[in-house]
Each structure stands twice: as C-alpha cells, then as structure tokens.
Design a protein around this motif. Structure first.
Motif, PDB file in Angstrom:
ATOM      1  N   VAL A  87       0.813  -1.210   0.000  1.00 66.71           N
ATOM      2  CA  VAL A  87       0.000   0.000   0.000  1.00 66.71           C
ATOM      3  C   VAL A  87       0.855   1.274   0.000  1.00 66.71           C
ATOM      4  O   VAL A  87       0.599   2.197  -0.783  1.00 66.71           O
ATOM      5  CB  VAL A  87      -0.987  -0.002   1.182  1.00 66.71           C
ATOM      6  CG1 VAL A  87      -1.628   1.377   1.364  1.00 66.71           C
ATOM      7  CG2 VAL A  87      -2.073  -1.051   0.952  1.00 66.71           C
ATOM      8  N   PRO A  88       1.908   1.391   0.856  1.00 66.39           N
ATOM      9  CA  PRO A  88       2.725   2.620   0.831  1.00 66.39           C
ATOM     10  C   PRO A  88       3.453   2.847  -0.486  1.00 66.39           C
ATOM     11  O   PRO A  88       3.849   3.968  -0.794  1.00 66.39           O
ATOM     12  CB  PRO A  88       3.732   2.396   1.974  1.00 66.39           C
ATOM     13  CG  PRO A  88       3.097   1.378   2.858  1.00 66.39           C
ATOM     14  CD  PRO A  88       2.330   0.475   1.934  1.00 66.39           C
ATOM     15  N   VAL A  89       3.621   1.790  -1.256  1.00 67.06           N
ATOM     16  CA  VAL A  89       4.297   1.914  -2.550  1.00 67.06           C
ATOM     17  C   VAL A  89       3.297   2.287  -3.644  1.00 67.06           C
ATOM     18  O   VAL A  89       3.573   3.136  -4.505  1.00 67.06           O
ATOM     19  CB  VAL A  89       5.018   0.602  -2.907  1.00 67.06           C
ATOM     20  CG1 VAL A  89       5.669   0.700  -4.292  1.00 67.06           C
ATOM     21  CG2 VAL A  89       6.047   0.253  -1.843  1.00 67.06           C
ATOM     22  N   ILE A  90       2.130   1.669  -3.616  1.00 65.53           N
ATOM     23  CA  ILE A  90       1.144   1.841  -4.680  1.00 65.53           C
ATOM     24  C   ILE A  90       0.310   3.114  -4.490  1.00 65.53           C
ATOM     25  O   ILE A  90       0.001   3.827  -5.453  1.00 65.53           O
ATOM     26  CB  ILE A  90       0.226   0.609  -4.749  1.00 65.53           C
ATOM     27  CG1 ILE A  90       1.047  -0.634  -5.090  1.00 65.53           C
ATOM     28  CG2 ILE A  90      -0.890   0.810  -5.760  1.00 65.53           C
ATOM     29  CD1 ILE A  90       0.262  -1.929  -5.006  1.00 65.53           C
ATOM     30  N   GLN A  91      -0.056   3.406  -3.251  1.00 62.03           N
ATOM     31  CA  GLN A  91      -1.015   4.482  -3.000  1.00 62.03           C
ATOM     32  C   GLN A  91      -0.513   5.889  -3.354  1.00 62.03           C
ATOM     33  O   GLN A  91      -1.246   6.666  -3.984  1.00 62.03           O
ATOM     34  CB  GLN A  91      -1.470   4.437  -1.544  1.00 62.03           C
ATOM     35  CG  GLN A  91      -2.684   5.285  -1.253  1.00 62.03           C
ATOM     36  CD  GLN A  91      -3.123   5.165   0.187  1.00 62.03           C
ATOM     37  OE1 GLN A  91      -2.352   5.471   1.106  1.00 62.03           O
ATOM     38  NE2 GLN A  91      -4.356   4.717   0.394  1.00 62.03           N
ATOM     39  N   PRO A  92       0.712   6.295  -2.984  1.00 66.17           N
ATOM     40  CA  PRO A  92       1.149   7.674  -3.247  1.00 66.17           C
ATOM     41  C   PRO A  92       1.074   8.109  -4.704  1.00 66.17           C
ATOM     42  O   PRO A  92       0.521   9.180  -4.996  1.00 66.17           O
ATOM     43  CB  PRO A  92       2.580   7.704  -2.707  1.00 66.17           C
ATOM     44  CG  PRO A  92       2.577   6.665  -1.622  1.00 66.17           C
ATOM     45  CD  PRO A  92       1.708   5.581  -2.137  1.00 66.17           C
ATOM     46  N   PRO A  93       1.607   7.342  -5.666  1.00 71.24           N
ATOM     47  CA  PRO A  93       1.505   7.822  -7.058  1.00 71.24           C
ATOM     48  C   PRO A  93       0.069   7.906  -7.556  1.00 71.24           C
ATOM     49  O   PRO A  93      -0.256   8.781  -8.373  1.00 71.24           O
ATOM     50  CB  PRO A  93       2.317   6.785  -7.853  1.00 71.24           C
ATOM     51  CG  PRO A  93       2.403   5.587  -6.979  1.00 71.24           C
ATOM     52  CD  PRO A  93       2.400   6.099  -5.587  1.00 71.24           C
ATOM     53  N   ILE A  94      -0.793   7.017  -7.067  1.00 70.71           N
ATOM     54  CA  ILE A  94      -2.202   7.077  -7.473  1.00 70.71           C
ATOM     55  C   ILE A  94      -2.857   8.334  -6.906  1.00 70.71           C
ATOM     56  O   ILE A  94      -3.621   9.029  -7.603  1.00 70.71           O
ATOM     57  CB  ILE A  94      -2.946   5.812  -7.006  1.00 70.71           C
ATOM     58  CG1 ILE A  94      -2.392   4.575  -7.732  1.00 70.71           C
ATOM     59  CG2 ILE A  94      -4.452   5.946  -7.264  1.00 70.71           C
ATOM     60  CD1 ILE A  94      -2.981   3.276  -7.269  1.00 70.71           C
ATOM     61  N   MET A  95      -2.562   8.649  -5.653  1.00 67.68           N
ATOM     62  CA  MET A  95      -3.136   9.851  -5.034  1.00 67.68           C
ATOM     63  C   MET A  95      -2.646  11.111  -5.737  1.00 67.68           C
ATOM     64  O   MET A  95      -3.413  12.048  -5.960  1.00 67.68           O
ATOM     65  CB  MET A  95      -2.786   9.888  -3.549  1.00 67.68           C
ATOM     66  CG  MET A  95      -3.455   8.797  -2.729  1.00 67.68           C
ATOM     67  SD  MET A  95      -3.022   8.852  -0.988  1.00 67.68           S
ATOM     68  CE  MET A  95      -3.755  10.430  -0.541  1.00 67.68           C
ATOM     69  N   ARG A  96      -1.344  11.129  -6.103  1.00 68.99           N
ATOM     70  CA  ARG A  96      -0.812  12.300  -6.806  1.00 68.99           C
ATOM     71  C   ARG A  96      -1.450  12.466  -8.183  1.00 68.99           C
ATOM     72  O   ARG A  96      -1.665  13.579  -8.662  1.00 68.99           O
ATOM     73  CB  ARG A  96       0.707  12.189  -6.931  1.00 68.99           C
ATOM     74  CG  ARG A  96       1.455  12.485  -5.634  1.00 68.99           C
ATOM     75  CD  ARG A  96       2.945  12.693  -5.886  1.00 68.99           C
ATOM     76  NE  ARG A  96       3.578  11.478  -6.365  1.00 68.99           N
ATOM     77  CZ  ARG A  96       4.126  10.562  -5.573  1.00 68.99           C
ATOM     78  NH1 ARG A  96       4.093  10.732  -4.240  1.00 68.99           N
ATOM     79  NH2 ARG A  96       4.685   9.485  -6.066  1.00 68.99           N
ATOM     80  N   ALA A  97      -1.786  11.330  -8.816  1.00 68.86           N
ATOM     81  CA  ALA A  97      -2.360  11.383 -10.151  1.00 68.86           C
ATOM     82  C   ALA A  97      -3.819  11.832 -10.128  1.00 68.86           C
ATOM     83  O   ALA A  97      -4.308  12.440 -11.080  1.00 68.86           O
ATOM     84  CB  ALA A  97      -2.253  10.030 -10.827  1.00 68.86           C
ATOM     85  N   LEU A  98      -4.523  11.536  -9.029  1.00 71.62           N
ATOM     86  CA  LEU A  98      -5.966  11.802  -8.973  1.00 71.62           C
ATOM     87  C   LEU A  98      -6.355  13.010  -8.166  1.00 71.62           C
ATOM     88  O   LEU A  98      -7.540  13.385  -8.129  1.00 71.62           O
ATOM     89  CB  LEU A  98      -6.691  10.559  -8.422  1.00 71.62           C
ATOM     90  CG  LEU A  98      -6.531   9.262  -9.232  1.00 71.62           C
ATOM     91  CD1 LEU A  98      -7.262   8.116  -8.552  1.00 71.62           C
ATOM     92  CD2 LEU A  98      -7.038   9.457 -10.654  1.00 71.62           C
ATOM     93  N   THR A  99      -5.409  13.621  -7.482  1.00 68.25           N
ATOM     94  CA  THR A  99      -5.741  14.808  -6.652  1.00 68.25           C
ATOM     95  C   THR A  99      -4.760  15.936  -6.953  1.00 68.25           C
ATOM     96  O   THR A  99      -3.667  15.725  -7.501  1.00 68.25           O
ATOM     97  CB  THR A  99      -5.671  14.437  -5.155  1.00 68.25           C
ATOM     98  OG1 THR A  99      -4.321  14.036  -4.829  1.00 68.25           O
ATOM     99  CG2 THR A  99      -6.633  13.335  -4.806  1.00 68.25           C
TER     100      THR A  99
END
Length: 208
Positions: A190-202
């Motif tokens: 989760v700490p690896v996958i979540q940050p780039p997704i959050m940056r891309a969507l917010t």
C-alpha cells in the motif's frame, strides 16, 4: 509411446509430436530434466503423472498435461513437488480426471481463451499447499477446489490479513502458508502503490 511406466531422470529434450509429447499408459515420473515440447496434441499424458523437478515448457493444441484413465474406475492423479512448468494450451492447461496435488515448484499456465476448456480442470479434488501457481484461461470447466478451499482463497480480497488467516486456519489449513503471504503482501505494498495514485488523482491543494 509406452504401455507401462515412463521415468525421466535427467537429460535435455526438444520434442515435436503429432500426438502426445510424452505418453505413459500407466504412469509418468519426471525427476529432473530440461524439456521443450515445441508442438504436440497433448504434452504429457498418463494415468498418474508426478513431477519432482526439472524445467518443462509445453505448447499443446489440446491439453498441456492430461491424467486420463482407460476405464472410469481407475484413479488418476497429478502430483507436483518441484521444478518449473510452463504450459501454453489450446485446451485445458492441466486436466486431471481425478486429483491434483501441488506442494512445491512453479507452474505457469496459459489456457484456452474461449470454449469449454480451462487453465485447470480437476474432476475430484485439487489441493495446492505450496509452490507458485499462476493459471490464466476460461472458467467453464474450472478445477474442483473444495468449497472450503475456495472460500479461504476468495476471502483474501474481501477482508483484512488476520481475518483471512483465521478463516483459512478453520476451513483449509493446508493453504495457510500461501494465503498468509498473499494477504499481507498487498497490505505491505500500500505505501508503494497508494502515493503515485493519489498524486495522479488529486491536486496539491486537495492533499494539503
């Protein structure tokens, strides 16, 4: 083709066949070898098939591995304890008219993309208690995991790690090892996958 038992213990083989790549009427035992079955109708066929080691690649127009009987009363088994097996099949990737047991090794199956075939097809019982198995294909003739084993596997995506482990220990303890690893692996990522997704969507403002 052999009407009795076939034992392969070492060696390097490159095979092409119009029918079976390797056929044993009663049994087939593979201890260790490097085998490429480049084209065939069915790759490995016998009443009982046991793979304890080696590296095998199969390209088959029908089943990759088939444990078949002459009469319905006979017991058919496929056992995998080690080695690496890669199958590309136009029919079932692995087809056992009986049981399938895997306790070690690596199995990668690319089965039929359509029709009444599947990556794994088992008539009686399938138990995977060790090793790595990745199987892709249709599910119209999916393998026969027991209801308890299927429940233990499916809960991985629907609950947290402790719940998955608790249910597996109660329902299918033979699967506890691989399910525990799977349940906690995605949590650890989760700490690896979540940050780039959050940056891309917010936006920066939304994250502050």
């Amino acid at each position: 083709e052999n009407k009795g038992y076939v034992v392969i213990d070492g060696g390097t083989f490159s095979l092409q066949a119009d029918d079976d790549g390797v056929h044993g009427e009663s049994g087939l035992l593979i201890q260790d070898c490097k085998m490429d079955i480049l084209s065939c109708y069915e790759g490995l066929e016998a009443k009982t098939i046991e793979m304890n080691g080696g590296e095998i690649e199969i390209v088959a127009s029908d089943d990759g591995i088939n444990a078949a009987y002459s009469t319905p009363e006979e017991n058919c088994n496929i056992g995998i304890t080690g080695g690496k097996l890669t199958i590309t099949a136009g029919g079932d990737g692995i087809d056992s008219n009986g049981n399938l047991y895997m306790v070690g090794g690596e199995v990668y199956v690319n089965g039929a993309a359509r029709g009444a075939d599947s990556a794994l097809d088992c008539s009686v019982e399938a138990v995977v208690s060790g090793g790595t198995m990745v199987a892709l294909g249709t599910s119209e003739m999916a393998m026969g995991f027991s209801d308890k084993a299927a429940a233990a596997i499916s809960i991985i995506g629907g609950a947290d790690g402790p719940t998955s482990i608790f249910l597996t220990a109660r329902l299918a303890p033979e699967l506890l090892g691989p399910i525990a690893i799977a349940a906690y692996s995605y949590m650890a990522l989760v700490p690896v996958i979540q940050p780039p997704i959050m940056r891309a969507l917010t936006t920066d403002k939304e994250r502050k």
